[in-house]
Structure formats: structure tokens, C-alpha cells
Motif scaffolding. Sequence first.
Motif, PDB file in Angstrom:
ATOM      1  N   PRO A   1       0.843  -1.204   0.000  1.00 28.47           N
ATOM      2  CA  PRO A   1       0.000   0.000   0.000  1.00 28.47           C
ATOM      3  C   PRO A   1       0.874   1.248   0.000  1.00 28.47           C
ATOM      4  O   PRO A   1       1.954   1.272   0.595  1.00 28.47           O
ATOM      5  N   VAL A   2       0.394   2.291  -0.670  1.00 25.16           N
ATOM      6  CA  VAL A   2       1.161   3.521  -0.839  1.00 25.16           C
ATOM      7  C   VAL A   2       0.383   4.707  -0.298  1.00 25.16           C
ATOM      8  O   VAL A   2      -0.838   4.800  -0.469  1.00 25.16           O
ATOM      9  N   ALA A   3       1.088   5.626   0.359  1.00 28.91           N
ATOM     10  CA  ALA A   3       0.524   6.913   0.760  1.00 28.91           C
ATOM     11  C   ALA A   3       1.164   8.002  -0.083  1.00 28.91           C
ATOM     12  O   ALA A   3       2.345   7.912  -0.437  1.00 28.91           O
ATOM     13  N   SER A   4       0.392   9.022  -0.422  1.00 31.73           N
ATOM     14  CA  SER A   4       0.900  10.087  -1.280  1.00 31.73           C
ATOM     15  C   SER A   4       0.334  11.422  -0.835  1.00 31.73           C
ATOM     16  O   SER A   4      -0.812  11.500  -0.384  1.00 31.73           O
ATOM     17  N   VAL A   5       1.137  12.454  -0.953  1.00 28.77           N
ATOM     18  CA  VAL A   5       0.689  13.806  -0.656  1.00 28.77           C
ATOM     19  C   VAL A   5       1.176  14.712  -1.786  1.00 28.77           C
ATOM     20  O   VAL A   5       2.265  14.526  -2.323  1.00 28.77           O
ATOM     21  N   ARG A   6       0.338  15.645  -2.207  1.00 28.82           N
ATOM     22  CA  ARG A   6       0.707  16.518  -3.315  1.00 28.82           C
ATOM     23  C   ARG A   6       0.692  17.983  -2.878  1.00 28.82           C
ATOM     24  O   ARG A   6       0.132  18.347  -1.849  1.00 28.82           O
ATOM     25  N   ALA A   7       1.342  18.798  -3.711  1.00 27.47           N
ATOM     26  CA  ALA A   7       1.406  20.247  -3.488  1.00 27.47           C
ATOM     27  C   ALA A   7       2.152  20.626  -2.219  1.00 27.47           C
ATOM     28  O   ALA A   7       1.885  21.675  -1.624  1.00 27.47           O
ATOM     29  N   SER A  49       5.364  10.236  -2.723  1.00 34.74           N
ATOM     30  CA  SER A  49       4.672   8.953  -2.555  1.00 34.74           C
ATOM     31  C   SER A  49       5.627   7.966  -1.904  1.00 34.74           C
ATOM     32  O   SER A  49       6.827   7.965  -2.199  1.00 34.74           O
ATOM     33  N   ALA A  50       5.088   7.106  -1.047  1.00 41.34           N
ATOM     34  CA  ALA A  50       5.932   6.134  -0.357  1.00 41.34           C
ATOM     35  C   ALA A  50       5.084   4.982   0.156  1.00 41.34           C
ATOM     36  O   ALA A  50       3.891   5.150   0.414  1.00 41.34           O
ATOM     37  N   PRO A  51       5.686   3.806   0.329  1.00 46.53           N
ATOM     38  CA  PRO A  51       4.941   2.694   0.936  1.00 46.53           C
ATOM     39  C   PRO A  51       4.596   3.029   2.380  1.00 46.53           C
ATOM     40  O   PRO A  51       5.342   3.732   3.059  1.00 46.53           O
ATOM     41  N   VAL A  52       3.459   2.543   2.841  1.00 38.42           N
ATOM     42  CA  VAL A  52       3.007   2.893   4.188  1.00 38.42           C
ATOM     43  C   VAL A  52       3.769   2.127   5.260  1.00 38.42           C
ATOM     44  O   VAL A  52       3.662   2.458   6.444  1.00 38.42           O
ATOM     45  N   VAL A  53       4.526   1.116   4.872  1.00 40.51           N
ATOM     46  CA  VAL A  53       5.342   0.364   5.827  1.00 40.51           C
ATOM     47  C   VAL A  53       6.768   0.298   5.299  1.00 40.51           C
ATOM     48  O   VAL A  53       7.043   0.605   4.140  1.00 40.51           O
ATOM     49  N   GLN A  66      12.819  18.183   5.410  1.00 34.31           N
ATOM     50  CA  GLN A  66      11.529  18.864   5.377  1.00 34.31           C
ATOM     51  C   GLN A  66      10.509  18.074   4.561  1.00 34.31           C
ATOM     52  O   GLN A  66       9.347  17.942   4.951  1.00 34.31           O
ATOM     53  N   ILE A  67      10.949  17.530   3.436  1.00 35.96           N
ATOM     54  CA  ILE A  67      10.054  16.750   2.584  1.00 35.96           C
ATOM     55  C   ILE A  67       9.583  15.492   3.305  1.00 35.96           C
ATOM     56  O   ILE A  67       8.408  15.109   3.236  1.00 35.96           O
ATOM     57  N   GLU A  68      10.486  14.863   4.016  1.00 39.05           N
ATOM     58  CA  GLU A  68      10.139  13.655   4.777  1.00 39.05           C
ATOM     59  C   GLU A  68       9.034  13.928   5.786  1.00 39.05           C
ATOM     60  O   GLU A  68       8.111  13.119   5.957  1.00 39.05           O
ATOM     61  N   ARG A  69       9.082  15.086   6.416  1.00 37.52           N
ATOM     62  CA  ARG A  69       8.061  15.434   7.410  1.00 37.52           C
ATOM     63  C   ARG A  69       6.725  15.796   6.759  1.00 37.52           C
ATOM     64  O   ARG A  69       5.688  15.806   7.419  1.00 37.52           O
ATOM     65  N   LEU A  74       5.906   9.204   7.389  1.00 35.15           N
ATOM     66  CA  LEU A  74       7.159   8.900   6.681  1.00 35.15           C
ATOM     67  C   LEU A  74       8.398   9.246   7.491  1.00 35.15           C
ATOM     68  O   LEU A  74       9.458   8.631   7.298  1.00 35.15           O
ATOM     69  N   ALA A  75       8.304  10.189   8.406  1.00 31.99           N
ATOM     70  CA  ALA A  75       9.465  10.653   9.161  1.00 31.99           C
ATOM     71  C   ALA A  75      10.194   9.496   9.831  1.00 31.99           C
ATOM     72  O   ALA A  75       9.580   8.628  10.451  1.00 31.99           O
TER      73      ALA A  75
END
Length: 313
Positions: free
Chosen positions: A17-23, A40-44, A118-121, A126-127
Motif C-alpha cells: 500500500p502507498v501513501a501520497s501527498v501533493r502540493a 509517494s511512499a509505501p506505508v510500511v 523537510q520533505i520527509e516530514r 514517513l518521518a
Amino acid sequence: MIGISTPREANMDAPMPVASVRALRLQSPGRGEDLQLRVSAPVVGSDLPVILFSHGFGSSMDAYGPLADYWAAHGFVVIQPTYLDSRRLGLALEDESRHSIWRIRVHDAKRILDHLDQIERGLPGLAGRVDRTNVAAAGHSFGGQTTSMLLGARMLAGGLDEDMFDPRIKAGVLLASAGRGGDDLSEIGRAITPYLHTSFDHMITPALVVAGDADHSALTTRGPDWFYEPYQLAPGSKTLLNVFGGEHMLGGISGYAVTETTDECPERVALIQKVTLAYLRQQLLGDEKAWSSICAALSHDPVPKGRLTTKLS
């Protein structure tokens, strides 16, 4: 219950499963507006390597789902910036930025690498799970040219020989990325990309070059072999995936059911997904099994969609 594994243990055939955030926005003084990103990144998983993906001219962070989604589902953090040439930003034709858009793109890419914390947070959950020392860069078309500069290629037009190499990037993937330019540009090419005069003599970072053997570009007087030049002319470890029947969109990598794709072929896209994933796993994670498996599968396919060639110097 979903087990937590590292990218080295990830199953090549089992997407996560993947989580993604835009903008997401990075402040970019002097650029005209902040740099917008999709992440975008895997949730685990932990120790996740990073892929910085550069879109083609006029595109945006929301394109290239067939690649970005696939890579993220198989253990990578995928960062997609929207560059100033994106159609959605509406950069005026007379804007002075257009003359140096290639350079601005590279500076944007470096800014992203400067602010990975900063992007990781910016993506919840994801942090602490990102391996910021394990970074690859990839790009399609103009995005491939952007990526090549990060890998060590140099622009020579107008007496330039600017070194924009970034040692933080361990491997690259160039998809339908232009050849040298210069005298090989067509009249249209000289009008649209007058700055394109690339030297690959210093592109030392390991790279996979993906090129279609039916990619006839209006930018050059050459044929599809023009897109092989980043492989042919760059020193060091390089691999070429020659995609049979592939035109500039390589079967549809730029999006799901996009109208700009003239050679729509899900099998072609699947080949590129699998080869790029195996290559990135080999280069960033030392997964030789993944790479040898895809090479064997392609060589034994009775009706292959492409051919792999590798050189070491």
C-alpha cells in the motif's frame, strides 16, 4: 497484519500500500513561486531509498503514475516536482526564465535534495523511515536531460561548460532522453531548444538509458538512435534498454490512458516498470538477484519487448 520489512527484503512481485501527498511547497526565493512537490511512499518499511523524478516538458508532478506508483509500491520514496515549464503554471512566453529553464530545473532538483528532511516530514508517517543517503534520479524526455546534468553531463551551448554534477545521486534512469543536440538539432529543435548542446563526457554516474527504436523526434535530424547517445557517449557503467516499437511515450509511461501516448502498449509499460525497478534495486540496494532475474527473463522471452545491453567503460 502487514509485516514491516526493509526494501532489501521487499518482494518484487508483491506491491505494498502507498501513501501520497501533493502540493508540498519548498520556499524558493528568486524563482517566481515556490517549488511544488508530490511525494509517494509505501506505508510500511524502513530505510527507504529515494527516487527524484523529473517530468517531461510541460508536464507536472501529477503525471507518470505508471512509474511513480509502481516504484513507491515496491519500496521507494518517489519525489515529483512541478518545474516552471509546466503548462499548469502558465509561464509567459516572453518570460526570461525560459532561456535558462534547463538550468532552473537542475537547481530545483538540487534544492529538493537539500531539503529531504523537510520533505520527509511532509508526508504523515514517513518521518524516520527514509534513507537520505540512498538517492537515485530519473526523468523522461526533458526530464531525462535534467537528470543527465545531475549525473555529470554538461551543456556546451553559448560557450558554457557548467559542471552541475551532484554526488548525492548514486544512479540514474534516463527515459527517452535527448542526444547531444548541437548540429544534430532540426530547424524546429533549434527554435524550441537552442540551448541543447550536451556533452556526456563527464556523465560518470551509473545509469540505465531507456530508448524506443521507433522514437522519431521532430527536434533532431537523426533517427531513434539519437536517444541512444547518453548510453553510447557517457563513460563508466551504463545499461541500455532498447524498447521494441517504443515511441516517445514508451507505451504510456506518462499517465494512465493519456491521449498524448501514440504507441499505447501495457506490455511495453510493464517491461519498463520491471526493468527500472530491478536496476534501481541493484544499484541502490545491491540486489543482484533482482537484476539477474529480469535479464534472464528478457533473454529467454520468445517474443521480447526489448533488449538489454551493458557496458562498463
